[in-house]
Design an enzyme around this catalytic site. Sequence first.
Site, PDB file in Angstrom:
ATOM      1  N   GLU A 256      43.783 -15.118  41.833  1.00 19.69           N
ATOM      2  CA  GLU A 256      42.605 -15.909  42.215  1.00 19.69           C
ATOM      3  C   GLU A 256      41.821 -16.310  40.962  1.00 19.69           C
ATOM      4  O   GLU A 256      41.883 -15.624  39.943  1.00 19.69           O
ATOM      5  CB  GLU A 256      41.684 -15.076  43.118  1.00 19.69           C
ATOM      6  CG  GLU A 256      41.791 -15.378  44.589  1.00 19.69           C
ATOM      7  CD  GLU A 256      41.172 -16.730  44.963  1.00 19.69           C
ATOM      8  OE1 GLU A 256      41.092 -17.627  44.109  1.00 19.69           O
ATOM      9  OE2 GLU A 256      40.807 -16.877  46.131  1.00 19.69           O
ATOM     10  N   ASP A 257      41.074 -17.396  41.058  1.00 21.11           N
ATOM     11  CA  ASP A 257      40.194 -17.750  39.940  1.00 21.11           C
ATOM     12  C   ASP A 257      38.861 -17.021  40.044  1.00 21.11           C
ATOM     13  O   ASP A 257      38.330 -16.552  39.048  1.00 21.11           O
ATOM     14  CB  ASP A 257      39.974 -19.274  39.862  1.00 21.11           C
ATOM     15  CG  ASP A 257      39.516 -19.859  41.180  1.00 21.11           C
ATOM     16  OD1 ASP A 257      39.966 -19.366  42.232  1.00 21.11           O
ATOM     17  OD2 ASP A 257      38.710 -20.795  41.176  1.00 21.11           O
TER      18      ASP A 257
ATOM     19  N   LYS B  31      43.051 -24.310  45.066  1.00 21.99           N
ATOM     20  CA  LYS B  31      43.523 -24.976  43.871  1.00 21.99           C
ATOM     21  C   LYS B  31      43.049 -24.255  42.601  1.00 21.99           C
ATOM     22  O   LYS B  31      43.639 -24.376  41.539  1.00 21.99           O
ATOM     23  CB  LYS B  31      42.981 -26.427  43.808  1.00 21.99           C
ATOM     24  CG  LYS B  31      43.376 -27.312  44.963  1.00 21.99           C
ATOM     25  CD  LYS B  31      42.676 -28.683  44.762  1.00 21.99           C
ATOM     26  CE  LYS B  31      42.893 -29.573  45.976  1.00 21.99           C
ATOM     27  NZ  LYS B  31      42.078 -30.782  45.892  1.00 21.99           N
ATOM     28  N   GLY B  32      41.936 -23.601  42.683  1.00 20.01           N
ATOM     29  CA  GLY B  32      41.207 -23.152  41.498  1.00 20.01           C
ATOM     30  C   GLY B  32      41.986 -22.283  40.540  1.00 20.01           C
ATOM     31  O   GLY B  32      41.707 -22.257  39.344  1.00 20.01           O
TER      32      GLY B  32
ATOM     33  N   PHE C  49      27.207 -20.814  38.735  1.00 19.03           N
ATOM     34  CA  PHE C  49      28.300 -21.589  39.326  1.00 19.03           C
ATOM     35  C   PHE C  49      29.205 -22.042  38.192  1.00 19.03           C
ATOM     36  O   PHE C  49      28.831 -22.872  37.369  1.00 19.03           O
ATOM     37  CB  PHE C  49      27.754 -22.791  40.106  1.00 19.03           C
ATOM     38  CG  PHE C  49      28.808 -23.465  40.931  1.00 19.03           C
ATOM     39  CD1 PHE C  49      29.086 -23.031  42.224  1.00 19.03           C
ATOM     40  CD2 PHE C  49      29.560 -24.503  40.408  1.00 19.03           C
ATOM     41  CE1 PHE C  49      30.078 -23.631  42.982  1.00 19.03           C
ATOM     42  CE2 PHE C  49      30.564 -25.118  41.155  1.00 19.03           C
ATOM     43  CZ  PHE C  49      30.820 -24.677  42.449  1.00 19.03           C
TER      44      PHE C  49
ATOM     45  N   ASP D  42      33.702 -14.762  44.854  1.00 18.03           N
ATOM     46  CA  ASP D  42      32.265 -15.046  44.920  1.00 18.03           C
ATOM     47  C   ASP D  42      31.639 -14.142  45.979  1.00 18.03           C
ATOM     48  O   ASP D  42      31.142 -13.064  45.676  1.00 18.03           O
ATOM     49  CB  ASP D  42      32.089 -16.533  45.230  1.00 18.03           C
ATOM     50  CG  ASP D  42      30.641 -16.963  45.235  1.00 18.03           C
ATOM     51  OD1 ASP D  42      29.754 -16.098  45.209  1.00 18.03           O
ATOM     52  OD2 ASP D  42      30.362 -18.177  45.281  1.00 18.03           O
TER      53      ASP D  42
ATOM     54  N   LYS E 259      31.918 -12.361  40.936  1.00 17.11           N
ATOM     55  CA  LYS E 259      30.458 -12.430  41.018  1.00 17.11           C
ATOM     56  C   LYS E 259      29.919 -11.140  41.630  1.00 17.11           C
ATOM     57  O   LYS E 259      30.654 -10.370  42.248  1.00 17.11           O
ATOM     58  CB  LYS E 259      30.048 -13.641  41.852  1.00 17.11           C
ATOM     59  CG  LYS E 259      30.231 -14.964  41.141  1.00 17.11           C
ATOM     60  CD  LYS E 259      29.426 -16.021  41.859  1.00 17.11           C
ATOM     61  CE  LYS E 259      29.589 -17.371  41.219  1.00 17.11           C
ATOM     62  NZ  LYS E 259      28.710 -18.358  41.854  1.00 17.11           N
TER      63      LYS E 259
ATOM     64  N   ASP F 197      36.264 -26.215  40.016  1.00 12.58           N
ATOM     65  CA  ASP F 197      35.666 -27.544  40.171  1.00 12.58           C
ATOM     66  C   ASP F 197      34.249 -27.503  40.704  1.00 12.58           C
ATOM     67  O   ASP F 197      33.783 -26.499  41.237  1.00 12.58           O
ATOM     68  CB  ASP F 197      36.497 -28.363  41.158  1.00 12.58           C
ATOM     69  CG  ASP F 197      36.260 -27.913  42.603  1.00 12.58           C
ATOM     70  OD1 ASP F 197      36.340 -26.694  42.860  1.00 12.58           O
ATOM     71  OD2 ASP F 197      35.964 -28.762  43.458  1.00 12.58           O
TER      72      ASP F 197
HETATM   73  C1  PRP Z   1      37.008 -20.822  45.607  1.00 12.36           C
HETATM   74  C2  PRP Z   1      37.869 -19.841  44.820  1.00 12.36           C
HETATM   75  C3  PRP Z   1      38.157 -18.761  45.820  1.00 12.36           C
HETATM   76  C4  PRP Z   1      36.948 -18.805  46.737  1.00 12.36           C
HETATM   77  C5  PRP Z   1      36.042 -17.660  46.423  1.00 12.36           C
HETATM   78  O1  PRP Z   1      37.857 -21.703  46.252  1.00 12.36           O
HETATM   79  O2  PRP Z   1      39.041 -20.450  44.351  1.00 12.36           O
HETATM   80  O3  PRP Z   1      39.345 -19.030  46.537  1.00 12.36           O
HETATM   81  O4  PRP Z   1      36.271 -20.035  46.516  1.00 12.36           O
HETATM   82  O5  PRP Z   1      34.899 -17.680  47.252  1.00 12.36           O
HETATM   83  P1  PRP Z   1      34.494 -16.455  48.173  1.00 12.36           P
HETATM   84  O6  PRP Z   1      34.720 -15.197  47.414  1.00 12.36           O
HETATM   85  O7  PRP Z   1      33.028 -16.702  48.473  1.00 12.36           O
HETATM   86  O8  PRP Z   1      35.316 -16.519  49.424  1.00 12.36           O
HETATM   87  P2  PRP Z   1      37.350 -23.117  46.822  1.00 12.36           P
HETATM   88  O9  PRP Z   1      37.070 -22.982  48.284  1.00 12.36           O
HETATM   89  O10 PRP Z   1      36.263 -23.629  45.940  1.00 12.36           O
HETATM   90  O11 PRP Z   1      38.616 -24.036  46.740  1.00 12.36           O
HETATM   91  P3  PRP Z   1      39.432 -24.528  45.433  1.00 12.36           P
HETATM   92  O12 PRP Z   1      39.999 -23.272  44.778  1.00 12.36           O
HETATM   93  O13 PRP Z   1      40.493 -25.393  46.005  1.00 12.36           O
HETATM   94  O14 PRP Z   1      38.481 -25.257  44.530  1.00 12.36           O
END
Ligand code: PRP
Length: 181
Positions: free
Chosen positions: A100-101, A44-45, A153, A104, A132, A160
């Site tokens: 992507e948002d 969703k992000g 964070f 991480d 990150k 979110d």
């Molecule tokens: C977040 C973000 C990325 C992912 C990055 O999604 O939107 O898709 O985590 O993390 P990583 O690089 O460690 O894999 P999240 O799972 O929080 O879901 P959301 O976007 O629905 O909030």
Amino acid sequence: MPDNTERLLLLISERRIRARIATLARRIDADYRGRTLCLVVVLKGAFVFAADLARQLATPSTTDFISASSYGTGTRSSGKVALGGTDALQLDGKHVLVVEDILDTGRTGAAILDVLHRHGPASLALCTLLRKPAAGALDLAADYVGFDIGHDFGVGYGMDYAERHRNLRAIYRLIPGGPAG
Ligand code: PRP
């Protein structure tokens, strides 16, 4: 349940976000001149970022959505990536830009690129608003990066904490509250 002891500190202002997206859009337009882009937005992000980026692009584009989830409700990655909606995509021969948002650990981005490669796109690139350090150190081709950030964070602008704060206009560093006492 809202936690009254958590704090939000401004990390990236609305103005900086807007300016950076305009720059990214100009770069993307230059790279894809004469082509049509297929934006694959990761829910969703990324929904807020994608809406602003798409409106800044002069390049014609189509939009698809996929879902990815790895965090659950905490501030740490669970290590597992669940993708949804990729089976319905038709990317054969298309110029695909994943939106992507945040990268991480980079696991989600890597998993998405791996799956989308199998759809036979003419080209495949990744655009992320935030990155990150762990993802920056990976051999993961993030073609367009808005901001490299630290270990904070981030919430707001689509992102979110336990499904809250996605509607904030800027990006904030979330300082979780202590245990209720
Ligand atoms: C977040 C973000 C990325 C992912 C990055 O999604 O939107 O898709 O985590 O993390 P990583 O690089 O460690 O894999 P999240 O799972 O929080 O879901 P959301 O976007 O629905 O909030």
